[in-house]
Design an enzyme around this catalytic site. Structure first.
Site, PDB file in Angstrom:
ATOM      1  N   GLY A  32       0.820  -1.214   0.000  1.00 27.14           N
ATOM      2  CA  GLY A  32       0.000   0.000   0.000  1.00 27.14           C
ATOM      3  C   GLY A  32       0.844   1.251   0.000  1.00 27.14           C
ATOM      4  N   HIS A  35       2.370   4.869  -4.848  1.00 23.97           N
ATOM      5  CA  HIS A  35       2.876   6.080  -5.509  1.00 23.97           C
ATOM      6  C   HIS A  35       3.210   5.730  -6.957  1.00 23.97           C
ATOM      7  CE1 HIS A  35       6.675   4.092  -4.858  1.00 23.97           C
ATOM      8  NE2 HIS A  35       6.510   4.130  -3.553  1.00 23.97           N
ATOM      9  N   HIS A  38       4.718   2.340  -7.841  1.00 26.36           N
ATOM     10  CA  HIS A  38       3.760   1.224  -7.949  1.00 26.36           C
ATOM     11  C   HIS A  38       2.974   1.328  -9.248  1.00 26.36           C
ATOM     12  CE1 HIS A  38       4.199   1.668  -3.469  1.00 26.36           C
ATOM     13  NE2 HIS A  38       4.471   0.391  -3.617  1.00 26.36           N
ATOM     14  N   GLU A 150      12.999  -2.333  -9.043  1.00 28.83           N
ATOM     15  CA  GLU A 150      14.454  -2.446  -8.863  1.00 28.83           C
ATOM     16  C   GLU A 150      14.962  -1.614  -7.694  1.00 28.83           C
ATOM     17  OE1 GLU A 150      16.384  -1.602 -12.591  1.00 28.83           O
ATOM     18  OE2 GLU A 150      16.102  -3.665 -13.273  1.00 28.83           O
ATOM     19  N   VAL A 178      11.447   4.258 -10.156  1.00 28.07           N
ATOM     20  CA  VAL A 178      10.882   5.559 -10.535  1.00 28.07           C
ATOM     21  C   VAL A 178      11.408   6.585  -9.533  1.00 28.07           C
ATOM     22  CG1 VAL A 178       8.760   6.900 -10.852  1.00 28.07           C
ATOM     23  CG2 VAL A 178       8.828   4.481 -11.520  1.00 28.07           C
ATOM     24  N   ARG A 189       8.274   5.726   2.382  1.00 26.81           N
ATOM     25  CA  ARG A 189       8.950   6.306   3.554  1.00 26.81           C
ATOM     26  C   ARG A 189       9.275   7.781   3.361  1.00 26.81           C
ATOM     27  NH1 ARG A 189      11.022   1.899   6.748  1.00 26.81           N
ATOM     28  NH2 ARG A 189      10.556  -0.011   5.622  1.00 26.81           N
TER      29      ARG A 189
END
Ligand code: PAF
Length: 282
Positions: A32, A35, A38, A150, A178, A189
């Protein structure tokens, strides 16, 4: 409209039906706080699979620090909006009790090798937690392909090892990191940082990018590690490591796949990043 599945058996049924129709399944496992990183995983999965399942599950087994687990952002509504906007129809969001029913007697371990250095050394039990939850998700979603970023490069290699050794049919697809406009890898984070902390994190990411781009093939690894440490003097470093996939051993000299790995803390938030030697130059 996104359909949110919370029961393991229900996901299994749905996937069976999709496979019966000869359609393929892509799994995007997440915790979850979604951003654009994802989103890149989701878009790649959509381009390659008929049905994309995004799992949203903050997995307690992979947190070695209970405070980190508690502080982990939980933003289900915003996550569902992002998934919906991306056009994905199925989210798997089980409760902890559903995915890890008590009592928990089974763990999956990737022993030594790729799981040992860096994150493995810094966060005892972390990769066992990841391997256990990824195994469960692969069993339930039975995907043709599963997508990993990655940014968590060591995790990607641990999962590849797991999938190969346990003979899962899924292909693991690696998706490039990204970054924001300043080159900082997107991470849930980052949102725990103040504006000053964010600037500091971006500066570190910039130093890593520059040194990776400047590093030459055949360079002495000892010297390269020392140069990274010197450039980051004053930063609260957890580790600097130069290593080669797939086993993340430290070579004497850099080669074409060698990467520089970094873990550091800003305002008590632990960040990681990695760059391939020569990245950005070629
Ligand atoms: O990378 C993550 O978000 C997690 O480690 C994963 C792969 C979803 C397993 O919980």
């Amino acid at each position: 409209v996104v359909s949110v599945i919370t029961e393991a058996a229900r996901l299994r049924e749905l996937v069976r039906e999709v496979h019966r129709q000869g359609r393929s399944v892509g799994l995007v496992p997440t915790m979850g706080a979604l951003h654009a990183g994802h989103r890149a995983l989701i878009e790649r999965a959509q381009a390659e699979c008929d049905l994309v399942v995004v799992s949203i599950f903050v997995n307690p087994l992979q947190f070695d620090d209970p405070r980190d687990l508690e502080a982990y952002p939980r933003t289900l509504e915003a996550d569902l909006a992002l998934v919906d906007e991306a056009g994905v129809a199925v989210v798997f969001a089980p409760s902890v009790g559903e995915l890890h029913p008590e009592p928990v007697w089974v763990r999956v371990s990737v022993l030594g090798g790729v799981s040992e250095p860096m994150e493995g050394a810094a966060r005892p039990g972390h990769f066992d937690g990841v391997a256990t939850v990824v195994t469960k998700l692969l069993v339930l979603a039975d995907p043709e392909r599963a997508y990993f970023g990655e940014k968590d490069y060591q995790q990607l290699l641990v999962v590849r090892r797991l999938v190969e050794e346990l003979h899962f049919g899924a292909t693991i697809v690696a998706v490039p990191t990204v970054r924001d406009e300043a080159g900082l890898a997107l991470s849930s984070r980052n949102r725990r940082l103040s504006p000053t902390g964010l600037e500091r994190a971006r500066w570190v990411a910039g130093v890593l990018a520059r040194l990776a781009a400047e590093a030459q093939p055949g360079e002495q690894v000892e010297g390269l590690e020392a140069a990274v440490r010197a450039a980051l003097a004053g930063v609260e470093l957890d580790y600097v490591a130069v290593a080669d996939p797939p086993l993340l051993q430290r070579p004497r000299q850099t080669g074409p796949t060698t990467r520089i790995f970094l873990a550091w803390r800003v305002e008590g938030v632990r960040l990681i990043d990695n760059r391939r030697v020569g990245e950005g130059r070629d």
